[in-house]
Design a protein around this motif. Sequence first.
Motif, PDB file in Angstrom:
ATOM      1  N   PHE A 268       0.844  -1.182   0.000  1.00 19.72           N
ATOM      2  CA  PHE A 268       0.000   0.000   0.000  1.00 19.72           C
ATOM      3  C   PHE A 268       0.890   1.247   0.000  1.00 19.72           C
ATOM      4  CE2 PHE A 268      -3.067   2.795   2.483  1.00 19.72           C
ATOM      5  CZ  PHE A 268      -3.931   2.992   1.428  1.00 19.72           C
ATOM      6  N   LEU A 269       0.846   2.022  -1.086  1.00 18.69           N
ATOM      7  CA  LEU A 269       1.752   3.155  -1.267  1.00 18.69           C
ATOM      8  C   LEU A 269       1.736   4.151  -0.109  1.00 18.69           C
ATOM      9  CD1 LEU A 269       3.860   4.565  -3.005  1.00 18.69           C
ATOM     10  CD2 LEU A 269       1.982   5.644  -4.261  1.00 18.69           C
ATOM     11  N   PRO A 270       0.585   4.574   0.409  1.00 19.61           N
ATOM     12  CA  PRO A 270       0.624   5.507   1.541  1.00 19.61           C
ATOM     13  C   PRO A 270       1.404   4.954   2.742  1.00 19.61           C
ATOM     14  CG  PRO A 270      -1.559   5.499   0.599  1.00 19.61           C
ATOM     15  CD  PRO A 270      -0.792   4.381  -0.074  1.00 19.61           C
ATOM     16  N   TYR A 271       1.243   3.679   3.005  1.00 20.12           N
ATOM     17  CA  TYR A 271       1.984   3.049   4.106  1.00 20.12           C
ATOM     18  C   TYR A 271       3.477   3.033   3.808  1.00 20.12           C
ATOM     19  CZ  TYR A 271       3.723  -0.584   7.218  1.00 20.12           C
ATOM     20  OH  TYR A 271       4.451  -1.293   8.145  1.00 20.12           O
ATOM     21  N   ARG A 272       3.837   2.665   2.598  1.00 18.15           N
ATOM     22  CA  ARG A 272       5.254   2.606   2.229  1.00 18.15           C
ATOM     23  C   ARG A 272       5.903   3.980   2.306  1.00 18.15           C
ATOM     24  NH1 ARG A 272       5.984  -0.018  -3.257  1.00 18.15           N
ATOM     25  NH2 ARG A 272       8.152  -0.015  -2.592  1.00 18.15           N
ATOM     26  N   LEU A 273       5.178   5.021   1.878  1.00 17.99           N
ATOM     27  CA  LEU A 273       5.702   6.386   1.976  1.00 17.99           C
ATOM     28  C   LEU A 273       5.917   6.776   3.434  1.00 17.99           C
ATOM     29  CD1 LEU A 273       3.535   8.201  -0.704  1.00 17.99           C
ATOM     30  CD2 LEU A 273       6.025   7.921  -0.759  1.00 17.99           C
ATOM     31  N   ALA A 274       4.960   6.456   4.293  1.00 15.39           N
ATOM     32  CA  ALA A 274       5.080   6.785   5.714  1.00 15.39           C
ATOM     33  C   ALA A 274       6.261   6.070   6.354  1.00 15.39           C
ATOM     34  CB  ALA A 274       3.781   6.446   6.447  1.00 15.39           C
ATOM     35  N   VAL A 275       6.432   4.799   6.040  1.00 11.16           N
ATOM     36  CA  VAL A 275       7.544   4.026   6.596  1.00 11.16           C
ATOM     37  C   VAL A 275       8.880   4.586   6.103  1.00 11.16           C
ATOM     38  CG1 VAL A 275       8.678   1.754   6.568  1.00 11.16           C
ATOM     39  CG2 VAL A 275       6.211   1.923   6.976  1.00 11.16           C
ATOM     40  N   ALA A 276       8.969   4.882   4.822  1.00  6.68           N
ATOM     41  CA  ALA A 276      10.213   5.434   4.276  1.00  6.68           C
ATOM     42  C   ALA A 276      10.524   6.788   4.909  1.00  6.68           C
ATOM     43  CB  ALA A 276      10.117   5.560   2.758  1.00  6.68           C
ATOM     44  N   ALA A 277       9.515   7.645   5.045  1.00  9.32           N
ATOM     45  CA  ALA A 277       9.727   8.959   5.648  1.00  9.32           C
ATOM     46  C   ALA A 277      10.187   8.831   7.092  1.00  9.32           C
ATOM     47  CB  ALA A 277       8.446   9.785   5.573  1.00  9.32           C
ATOM     48  N   GLN A 278       9.578   7.924   7.818  1.00  6.57           N
ATOM     49  CA  GLN A 278       9.961   7.733   9.214  1.00  6.57           C
ATOM     50  C   GLN A 278      11.387   7.185   9.324  1.00  6.57           C
ATOM     51  OE1 GLN A 278       7.516   5.037  11.589  1.00  6.57           O
ATOM     52  NE2 GLN A 278       7.621   6.533  13.237  1.00  6.57           N
ATOM     53  N   GLN A 279      11.752   6.283   8.456  1.00  6.79           N
ATOM     54  CA  GLN A 279      13.097   5.712   8.485  1.00  6.79           C
ATOM     55  C   GLN A 279      14.145   6.779   8.170  1.00  6.79           C
ATOM     56  OE1 GLN A 279      14.088   2.990   9.655  1.00  6.79           O
ATOM     57  NE2 GLN A 279      16.194   2.952   8.950  1.00  6.79           N
ATOM     58  N   VAL A 280      13.907   7.579   7.157  1.00  2.00           N
ATOM     59  CA  VAL A 280      14.851   8.645   6.799  1.00  2.00           C
ATOM     60  C   VAL A 280      14.935   9.665   7.937  1.00  2.00           C
ATOM     61  CG1 VAL A 280      15.257  10.579   5.210  1.00  2.00           C
ATOM     62  CG2 VAL A 280      14.600   8.340   4.314  1.00  2.00           C
ATOM     63  N   SER A 281      13.793  10.003   8.537  1.00  2.00           N
ATOM     64  CA  SER A 281      13.774  10.939   9.654  1.00  2.00           C
ATOM     65  C   SER A 281      14.588  10.398  10.826  1.00  2.00           C
ATOM     66  CB  SER A 281      12.330  11.209  10.077  1.00  2.00           C
ATOM     67  OG  SER A 281      12.281  12.166  11.104  1.00  2.00           O
ATOM     68  N   ARG A 282      14.457   9.116  11.126  1.00  2.00           N
ATOM     69  CA  ARG A 282      15.234   8.505  12.219  1.00  2.00           C
ATOM     70  C   ARG A 282      16.732   8.527  11.927  1.00  2.00           C
ATOM     71  NH1 ARG A 282      11.524   3.499  12.695  1.00  2.00           N
ATOM     72  NH2 ARG A 282       9.888   4.291  14.012  1.00  2.00           N
ATOM     73  N   ARG A 283      17.084   8.236  10.695  1.00  2.00           N
ATOM     74  CA  ARG A 283      18.506   8.266  10.318  1.00  2.00           C
ATOM     75  C   ARG A 283      19.091   9.651  10.540  1.00  2.00           C
ATOM     76  NH1 ARG A 283      18.889   5.898   4.354  1.00  2.00           N
ATOM     77  NH2 ARG A 283      20.982   6.747   4.567  1.00  2.00           N
ATOM     78  N   PHE A 284      18.364  10.671  10.103  1.00  3.59           N
ATOM     79  CA  PHE A 284      18.843  12.032  10.278  1.00  3.59           C
ATOM     80  C   PHE A 284      18.829  12.427  11.755  1.00  3.59           C
ATOM     81  CE2 PHE A 284      18.034  16.740   9.871  1.00  3.59           C
ATOM     82  CZ  PHE A 284      19.366  17.047   9.686  1.00  3.59           C
TER      83      PHE A 284
END
Length: 143
Positions: free
Chosen positions: A8-24
Amino acid sequence: MAFHLDDFLPYRLAVAAQQVSRRFARLYAAEAGLTIPEWRVLAHLNHSGSVSVRDIHTRVNLDKSVVSRAATRLEQAGLVAKSDHAGDRRLIALELTPQGRDLMDRLGQVAQAFQDRLLAELGPDASALSAALDRLAQDPDAP
């Protein structure tokens, strides 16, 4: 066809955004001991100058209470100053102190290096992703 959350694209976008945010977040936490809300408040103030908590809340996608707590911690650390809002006496205006501006100068370099690494990871797909994110960020119902 069965629904799969991982597709589900909205879920995948949210997960990717959260992962990138955590890395930063790991980077600016190591550099300055900041939380995600504190970073967002500082970054917004660095860009916008003196603004209200309401303005920050609208821009950085955090609850007003989260923004207020972050602003209080940043004020206690000497990074943000609070004053009366010029246009609305019910609001408090926030702005970076000289110490806050110095920190944002350092963190801006950290942010740029992180973005450069992300763009390198994406390689030739970076510009297409940027364009797609711009399209997705548009409100299709806006006039």
